[in-house]
Design a protein around this motif. Structure first.
Motif, PDB file in Angstrom:
ATOM      1  N   PRO A  25       0.830  -1.207   0.000  1.00 51.50           N
ATOM      2  CA  PRO A  25       0.000   0.000   0.000  1.00 51.50           C
ATOM      3  C   PRO A  25       0.864   1.257   0.000  1.00 51.50           C
ATOM      4  O   PRO A  25       2.060   1.182   0.296  1.00 51.50           O
ATOM      5  CB  PRO A  25      -0.795  -0.123   1.309  1.00 51.50           C
ATOM      6  CG  PRO A  25       0.021  -1.012   2.176  1.00 51.50           C
ATOM      7  CD  PRO A  25       0.771  -1.933   1.266  1.00 51.50           C
ATOM      8  N   ASP A  26       0.271   2.376  -0.286  1.00 49.50           N
ATOM      9  CA  ASP A  26       0.975   3.677  -0.350  1.00 49.50           C
ATOM     10  C   ASP A  26       2.062   3.638  -1.416  1.00 49.50           C
ATOM     11  O   ASP A  26       1.750   3.672  -2.595  1.00 49.50           O
ATOM     12  CB  ASP A  26       1.537   4.076   1.020  1.00 49.50           C
ATOM     13  CG  ASP A  26       0.425   4.192   2.055  1.00 49.50           C
ATOM     14  OD1 ASP A  26      -0.685   4.600   1.672  1.00 49.50           O
ATOM     15  OD2 ASP A  26       0.659   3.846   3.223  1.00 49.50           O
ATOM     16  N   LEU A  27       3.312   3.545  -0.986  1.00 50.25           N
ATOM     17  CA  LEU A  27       4.408   3.521  -1.955  1.00 50.25           C
ATOM     18  C   LEU A  27       4.656   2.060  -2.333  1.00 50.25           C
ATOM     19  O   LEU A  27       5.220   1.295  -1.547  1.00 50.25           O
ATOM     20  CB  LEU A  27       5.660   4.138  -1.315  1.00 50.25           C
ATOM     21  CG  LEU A  27       6.771   4.570  -2.249  1.00 50.25           C
ATOM     22  CD1 LEU A  27       6.323   5.729  -3.129  1.00 50.25           C
ATOM     23  CD2 LEU A  27       8.002   4.996  -1.441  1.00 50.25           C
ATOM     24  N   ASP A  28       4.255   1.651  -3.527  1.00 50.95           N
ATOM     25  CA  ASP A  28       4.391   0.241  -3.882  1.00 50.95           C
ATOM     26  C   ASP A  28       5.815  -0.063  -4.371  1.00 50.95           C
ATOM     27  O   ASP A  28       6.698   0.811  -4.378  1.00 50.95           O
ATOM     28  CB  ASP A  28       3.335  -0.174  -4.915  1.00 50.95           C
ATOM     29  CG  ASP A  28       3.560   0.452  -6.283  1.00 50.95           C
ATOM     30  OD1 ASP A  28       4.605   1.102  -6.494  1.00 50.95           O
ATOM     31  OD2 ASP A  28       2.693   0.299  -7.154  1.00 50.95           O
ATOM     32  N   GLY A  29       6.031  -1.326  -4.760  1.00 49.51           N
ATOM     33  CA  GLY A  29       7.384  -1.748  -5.132  1.00 49.51           C
ATOM     34  C   GLY A  29       7.948  -0.992  -6.322  1.00 49.51           C
ATOM     35  O   GLY A  29       9.138  -0.635  -6.333  1.00 49.51           O
ATOM     36  N   ARG A  30       7.114  -0.729  -7.314  1.00 42.56           N
ATOM     37  CA  ARG A  30       7.590  -0.008  -8.511  1.00 42.56           C
ATOM     38  C   ARG A  30       8.047   1.403  -8.144  1.00 42.56           C
ATOM     39  O   ARG A  30       9.101   1.860  -8.569  1.00 42.56           O
ATOM     40  CB  ARG A  30       6.483   0.084  -9.557  1.00 42.56           C
ATOM     41  CG  ARG A  30       6.284  -1.174 -10.345  1.00 42.56           C
ATOM     42  CD  ARG A  30       5.271  -0.955 -11.470  1.00 42.56           C
ATOM     43  NE  ARG A  30       4.991  -2.204 -12.157  1.00 42.56           N
ATOM     44  CZ  ARG A  30       4.102  -3.094 -11.740  1.00 42.56           C
ATOM     45  NH1 ARG A  30       3.407  -2.875 -10.654  1.00 42.56           N
ATOM     46  NH2 ARG A  30       3.914  -4.216 -12.416  1.00 42.56           N
ATOM     47  N   ALA A  31       7.226   2.091  -7.350  1.00 42.47           N
ATOM     48  CA  ALA A  31       7.554   3.475  -6.973  1.00 42.47           C
ATOM     49  C   ALA A  31       8.794   3.500  -6.083  1.00 42.47           C
ATOM     50  O   ALA A  31       9.641   4.398  -6.211  1.00 42.47           O
ATOM     51  CB  ALA A  31       6.366   4.108  -6.253  1.00 42.47           C
ATOM     52  N   THR A  32       8.896   2.527  -5.188  1.00 41.43           N
ATOM     53  CA  THR A  32      10.067   2.457  -4.303  1.00 41.43           C
ATOM     54  C   THR A  32      11.321   2.189  -5.124  1.00 41.43           C
ATOM     55  O   THR A  32      12.367   2.827  -4.914  1.00 41.43           O
ATOM     56  CB  THR A  32       9.869   1.345  -3.244  1.00 41.43           C
ATOM     57  OG1 THR A  32       8.634   1.559  -2.565  1.00 41.43           O
ATOM     58  CG2 THR A  32      11.011   1.349  -2.233  1.00 41.43           C
ATOM     59  N   LEU A  33      11.208   1.261  -6.067  1.00 40.48           N
ATOM     60  CA  LEU A  33      12.353   0.950  -6.945  1.00 40.48           C
ATOM     61  C   LEU A  33      12.784   2.204  -7.718  1.00 40.48           C
ATOM     62  O   LEU A  33      13.982   2.511  -7.801  1.00 40.48           O
ATOM     63  CB  LEU A  33      11.971  -0.170  -7.919  1.00 40.48           C
ATOM     64  CG  LEU A  33      13.017  -0.544  -8.977  1.00 40.48           C
ATOM     65  CD1 LEU A  33      14.268  -1.131  -8.316  1.00 40.48           C
ATOM     66  CD2 LEU A  33      12.432  -1.566  -9.971  1.00 40.48           C
ATOM     67  N   ALA A  34      11.808   2.930  -8.230  1.00 38.56           N
ATOM     68  CA  ALA A  34      12.129   4.138  -9.000  1.00 38.56           C
ATOM     69  C   ALA A  34      12.884   5.150  -8.144  1.00 38.56           C
ATOM     70  O   ALA A  34      13.879   5.743  -8.587  1.00 38.56           O
ATOM     71  CB  ALA A  34      10.836   4.760  -9.538  1.00 38.56           C
ATOM     72  N   GLN A  35      12.427   5.325  -6.904  1.00 40.78           N
ATOM     73  CA  GLN A  35      13.102   6.294  -6.025  1.00 40.78           C
ATOM     74  C   GLN A  35      14.494   5.816  -5.635  1.00 40.78           C
ATOM     75  O   GLN A  35      15.430   6.615  -5.537  1.00 40.78           O
ATOM     76  CB  GLN A  35      12.252   6.549  -4.781  1.00 40.78           C
ATOM     77  CG  GLN A  35      10.962   7.287  -5.115  1.00 40.78           C
ATOM     78  CD  GLN A  35      10.387   8.022  -3.910  1.00 40.78           C
ATOM     79  OE1 GLN A  35      11.110   8.450  -3.031  1.00 40.78           O
ATOM     80  NE2 GLN A  35       9.069   8.147  -3.891  1.00 40.78           N
ATOM     81  N   LEU A  36      14.630   4.516  -5.401  1.00 40.55           N
ATOM     82  CA  LEU A  36      15.961   3.965  -5.061  1.00 40.55           C
ATOM     83  C   LEU A  36      16.938   4.224  -6.211  1.00 40.55           C
ATOM     84  O   LEU A  36      18.107   4.542  -5.991  1.00 40.55           O
ATOM     85  CB  LEU A  36      15.861   2.461  -4.790  1.00 40.55           C
ATOM     86  CG  LEU A  36      15.243   2.055  -3.451  1.00 40.55           C
ATOM     87  CD1 LEU A  36      14.893   0.569  -3.450  1.00 40.55           C
ATOM     88  CD2 LEU A  36      16.193   2.365  -2.291  1.00 40.55           C
ATOM     89  N   LYS A  37      16.457   4.059  -7.430  1.00 41.79           N
ATOM     90  CA  LYS A  37      17.329   4.220  -8.591  1.00 41.79           C
ATOM     91  C   LYS A  37      17.610   5.691  -8.897  1.00 41.79           C
ATOM     92  O   LYS A  37      18.589   6.020  -9.563  1.00 41.79           O
ATOM     93  CB  LYS A  37      16.704   3.529  -9.815  1.00 41.79           C
ATOM     94  CG  LYS A  37      16.661   2.005  -9.710  1.00 41.79           C
ATOM     95  CD  LYS A  37      18.052   1.431  -9.579  1.00 41.79           C
ATOM     96  CE  LYS A  37      18.074  -0.013  -9.136  1.00 41.79           C
ATOM     97  NZ  LYS A  37      19.423  -0.479  -8.747  1.00 41.79           N
ATOM     98  N   GLN A  38      16.738   6.583  -8.412  1.00 38.79           N
ATOM     99  CA  GLN A  38      16.943   8.022  -8.645  1.00 38.79           C
ATOM    100  C   GLN A  38      17.912   8.641  -7.639  1.00 38.79           C
ATOM    101  O   GLN A  38      18.614   9.592  -7.955  1.00 38.79           O
ATOM    102  CB  GLN A  38      15.608   8.762  -8.545  1.00 38.79           C
ATOM    103  CG  GLN A  38      14.790   8.689  -9.830  1.00 38.79           C
ATOM    104  CD  GLN A  38      13.374   9.206  -9.626  1.00 38.79           C
ATOM    105  OE1 GLN A  38      13.052   9.756  -8.578  1.00 38.79           O
ATOM    106  NE2 GLN A  38      12.531   9.011 -10.621  1.00 38.79           N
ATOM    107  N   MET A  39      17.940   8.085  -6.405  1.00 36.78           N
ATOM    108  CA  MET A  39      18.782   8.700  -5.367  1.00 36.78           C
ATOM    109  C   MET A  39      20.237   8.274  -5.565  1.00 36.78           C
ATOM    110  O   MET A  39      20.517   7.065  -5.641  1.00 36.78           O
ATOM    111  CB  MET A  39      18.300   8.268  -3.970  1.00 36.78           C
ATOM    112  CG  MET A  39      16.901   8.756  -3.642  1.00 36.78           C
ATOM    113  SD  MET A  39      16.445   8.522  -1.905  1.00 36.78           S
ATOM    114  CE  MET A  39      16.496   6.755  -1.713  1.00 36.78           C
ATOM    115  N   PRO A  40      21.166   9.227  -5.631  1.00 34.06           N
ATOM    116  CA  PRO A  40      22.561   8.890  -5.912  1.00 34.06           C
ATOM    117  C   PRO A  40      23.165   7.911  -4.900  1.00 34.06           C
ATOM    118  O   PRO A  40      23.956   7.054  -5.276  1.00 34.06           O
ATOM    119  CB  PRO A  40      23.282  10.239  -5.826  1.00 34.06           C
ATOM    120  CG  PRO A  40      22.230  11.264  -6.000  1.00 34.06           C
ATOM    121  CD  PRO A  40      20.964  10.678  -5.494  1.00 34.06           C
ATOM    122  N   ASP A  41      22.750   8.024  -3.620  1.00 35.62           N
ATOM    123  CA  ASP A  41      23.372   7.149  -2.622  1.00 35.62           C
ATOM    124  C   ASP A  41      22.765   5.748  -2.573  1.00 35.62           C
ATOM    125  O   ASP A  41      23.256   4.885  -1.842  1.00 35.62           O
ATOM    126  CB  ASP A  41      23.342   7.802  -1.221  1.00 35.62           C
ATOM    127  CG  ASP A  41      21.994   8.405  -0.889  1.00 35.62           C
ATOM    128  OD1 ASP A  41      21.115   8.408  -1.771  1.00 35.62           O
ATOM    129  OD2 ASP A  41      21.819   8.861   0.250  1.00 35.62           O
TER     130      ASP A  41
END
Lengths: 119, 141
Positions: free
Chosen positions: B61-77
């Motif tokens: 729910p809320d932030l699903d796996g796709r959205a979480t993956l996208a944010q992980l890949k966007q953050m430099p660290d």
């Protein structure tokens, strides 16, 4: 030796997790049974359909970890019926939910974990 | 020489999955495992702990796996941390998830005795099973 020790530890950990997750698993089963009853009586609510889908999804994803493979497959069948059919078949749904209860009550947890001598 | 213990972050909203994965990966694979119950928590843990890999549930729910993956890949660290997706609907999602940067896919329900080996296989790591075989061949090493 290490494999055997790990086997025992994993089995003990699984049994511990199953002990406190069992009531929740049966609560999810009750959600499915409630929705099957709503289908039968013609009072199925869209919100309850979503709850039933989620319950079936959770059961299909978790029961197999505890060795309840057939129950997990049955829950996946229920999820497929709920997800892909705009009007789930009453008889099919009722049969699957009944089968799921039998499987959940009849199979000992962690049955899938191999015996020590198999390692 | 003793190799560094690897850390895995498991992100799943289902408590059973988190607990079984943690027990399995720690006891069988010898990993250090931290667990997060949501995509938001997972992002925070990933930035703070910088795990060696992340196992991420697709349907949350809320932030699903796709959205979480996208944010992980966007953050430099966190962009370089390999992410393995955990999903029950593997057939429909496989190519799409790999295309979004996932390192591999794990199917639910997983077998607790083999989860570590599957993770190692996806990431090209030596598994604890490999180490045991090596030790059996050469116990002095």
């Amino acid at each position: 030796m290490t494999g055997i020790r790990n086997h025992d530890k994993v089995k003990a950990a699984l049994e511990k997790v199953w002990l406190h997750s069992r009531p929740e698993a049966f609560s999810r089963l009750a959600t499915l049974e409630g929705f099957a009853e709503e289908l039968r009586s013609g009072t199925a609510h869209p919100e309850h359909l979503a709850a039933a889908e989620l319950a079936a999804h959770r059961l299909s994803g978790s029961l197999g970890m505890f060795g309840l493979d057939d129950a997990s497959s049955c829950a996946a069948e229920i999820e497929a019926v709920l997800c892909h059919q705009s009007a789930p078949d009453i008889t099919v749904m009722a049969g699957l939910v009944r089968r799921l209860r039998n499987l959940m009550e009849g199979t000992p947890p962690t049955a899938k974990i191999p015996h020590k001598h198999d390692l | 020489m003793q190799s560094r213990q690897r850390t895995l972050l498991v992100i799943d909203d289902d408590r059973d999955v988190r607990e079984v994965a943690k027990a399995s990966l720690e006891l069988v694979g010898g990993f250090n495992v931290i667990a997060a119950e949501s995509g938001h928590c997972g992002l925070a843990f990933a930035r703070r702990a910088r795990p060696d890999a992340i196992i991420l549930d697709l349907m949350m729910p809320d932030l699903d796996g796709r959205a979480t993956l996208a944010q992980l890949k966007q953050m430099p660290d966190t962009a370089d941390i390999p992410v393995i997706m955990l999903t029950a609907k593997v057939q429909a999602n496989r190519q799409e998830l790999l295309g979004r940067g996932a390192a591999g896919i794990l199917v639910k329900p997983f077998d607790p005795m083999h989860l570590s080996d599957q993770v190692c296989e996806i990431l090209g790591w030596e598994s604890s099973g490999d180490k045991r075989q090596q030790h059996d061949r050469n116990p002095e090493s």
